[in-house]
Design an enzyme around this catalytic site. Structure first.
Site, PDB file in Angstrom:
ATOM      1  CD  GLU A  90      -2.919  -1.127  -0.017  1.00 14.98           C
ATOM      2  OE1 GLU A  90      -2.725   0.171  -0.030  1.00 14.98           O
ATOM      3  OE2 GLU A  90      -3.620  -1.948  -0.173  1.00 14.98           O
ATOM      4  CE1 TYR A 171      -5.984   3.059   0.853  1.00 13.74           C
ATOM      5  CE2 TYR A 171      -3.427   3.377   1.205  1.00 13.74           C
ATOM      6  CZ  TYR A 171      -4.706   2.928   0.598  1.00 13.74           C
ATOM      7  OH  TYR A 171      -5.139   1.771  -0.968  1.00 13.74           O
ATOM      8  CG  ASP A 189      -7.621   4.040  -2.400  1.00 13.05           C
ATOM      9  OD1 ASP A 189      -9.007   4.099  -2.811  1.00 13.05           O
ATOM     10  OD2 ASP A 189      -7.046   3.304  -3.002  1.00 13.05           O
TER      11      ASP A 189
END
Length: 461
Positions: A90, A171, A189
């Protein structure tokens, strides 16, 4: 932990705004009850359940096969391994396309397969592995976060505890907690923003804090209580594939029946699905100008120098804070746009080298070659940097190895040979500079090698 979706009672509505006279209106905010469009489902709870079911079925069939998507083995160790993989992927995926990340991720995990192994790495090793991905703060935060987790001896398993780790924000915390530890928590996101803004036809500025808060609220109400990680990945996958910025595949979309943007576009030709989310113009990047000098310390005969043998290059380590923190580069100094001519640039560079190395280029070395090579433009997220590049080949009067020791901070200076610099993890901008200089030297060497050949051919004519 986010609560399971439920019907929300709305006592007031923010006013809608008209697109143009006589056209349909689009709402400037939304609630989950807006999913219950007339004639589709009986209520918002059922609508949310139907959306989850349709999206998860689509994801199970159409999700991309990516190396960080794997099932965790049973037990704490398996979950932590999964959490680490999600974390690395990520962070890499922020501001970077999936095809680029796949190779970087594979190399990274082969080098540091666990958070404990990463914690033993140096910043320089991490920077070299990261070179070319850009946004180098991400790499620094990954290393600092790994050291923090390794020191505590346990991988945080909830979004709230993950947010306490250096560099992990809302996030990333939501991604790790939901995907690796099955916590019912949302994530938002850019892809999720696009999907939610179209489902609820949210026309507000997506950068404003109040709108961001609304997206998080809606994502929290939508997240599937039994498969939160898969649902969050499905939302991101939908935004990255079918629900794209400019060419959404609405006919194949598994949640198109819930999409209010699509409904509005059918009702009014002046409204398009791609009107959502609102496009916010980016601020123009700042324009900077730099003199970049590739300093080559020459040793040996002229032929050996021209062939790239016995050459050492001077590299400078950038400050530990700010742009490209802690990375190595060629000597570089910012100059005013009005002083980018060769004379002014060389004056500034000579001053910089004297301050940096405590050597006077003119007095303590022989300048074998000093040549302007050209200029390059490198774009950062907020800066447009024009680099005026020159090559300076020096022969030092004295011991070459003492060059870096004479500087104000010898830990920030080093000399590397040509083979080493070819394999170093330089930033993409510095790599461009080096390749430009390398191409110039190769052409110069080729030109020199052809001169005797032409002379000999004349003799034989």
């Amino acid at each position: 932990m986010a609560k399971s979706p439920k019907c929300m009672v709305t006592t007031s509505r923010r006013p809608t705004r008209k697109l143009q006279a006589g056209s349909a209106t689009r709402p400037s905010s939304a609630d989950i009850e807006d999913l219950a469009t007339p004639g589709v489902l009986a209520g918002p709870a059922l609508a949310a359940a139907a959306l989850r079911l349709g999206l998860l079925r689509w994801y199970d069939t159409h999700r991309r096969d990516l190396p960080w998507r794997f099932s965790a083995t049973p037990g704490p160790e398996g979950r932590e391994k999964r959490a680490y993989a999600v974390w690395v992927s990520e962070v890499m995926l922020q501001q970077t396309r999936v095809p680029v990340v796949v190779d970087y991720y594979s190399r990274w995990m082969a080098r540091w397969p666990t958070v404990e192994t990463l914690a033993t790495a140096t910043q320089e090793e991490v920077n070299e592995m990261w070179a070319g991905l850009g946004y180098y703060r991400r790499a620094r935060f990954l290393l600092e976060g790994a050291k923090q987790i390794a020191e505590k001896g346990e991988f945080p398993s909830t979004a709230s505890t993950l947010r306490q780790v250096r560099g992990i924000g809302d996030y990333t915390a939501g991604a790790i907690a939901s995907i690796a530890f099955n916590e019912v928590t949302p994530l938002v996101d850019g892809n999720v923003v696009r999907v939610i803004s179209r489902i609820f036809a949210i026309a507000d500025n997506p950068k404003e804090s109040s709108t961001v808060k609304k997206f998080w609220e809606l994502a929290g109400q939508l997240v599937d209580p039994s498969r939160p990680g898969d649902f969050n990945q499905a939302m991101m996958e939908l935004g990255a594939t079918l629900c794209s910025k400019t060419k959404p595949g609405c006919s194949q979309c598994p949640v198109s029946s819930h999409c209010q943007a699509l409904t509005l576009s059918h009702e009014n030709p002046s409204i398009g699905v791609t009107d959502y989310p609102q496009v916010v113009p980016k601020a123009k990047p700042r324009r900077d100008f730099a003199a970049v000098c590739v300093v080559q310390i020459a040793q040996g005969l002229e032929q050996e120098m021209a062939a790239g043998k016995c050459n050492l290059f001077l590299l400078i380590k950038r400050p530990e804070e700010g742009l490209l923190a802690g990375l190595w580069e060629f000597p570089s100094v910012l100059v005013d746009e009005s002083k980018t001519d060769s004379l002014n640039r060389r004056k500034e560079m000579d001053k910089y080298l004297k301050q940096l190395l405590d050597i006077d280029v003119k007095r303590e070395s022989i300048v074998v070659l000093r040549k302007d090579i050209g200029q390059l433009v490198h774009i950062f997220s907020h800066i447009r940097l024009t680099m005026h590049v020159e090559l300076m080949v020096l022969k030092i009067k004295g011991v070459v190895g003492q060059v870096c020791n004479k500087g104000q901070d010898s830990m920030k200076l080093k000399l590397v040979d040509e083979s080493s610099i070819d394999s170093m993890g330089l930033t993409s901008g510095i790599r461009k500079v080096y390749n430009m200089v390398k191409a110039f030297k190769e052409k110069k060497l080729l030109d020199q090698s052809q001169i005797p050949t032409r002379k000999r051919s004349r003799r034989h004519e």
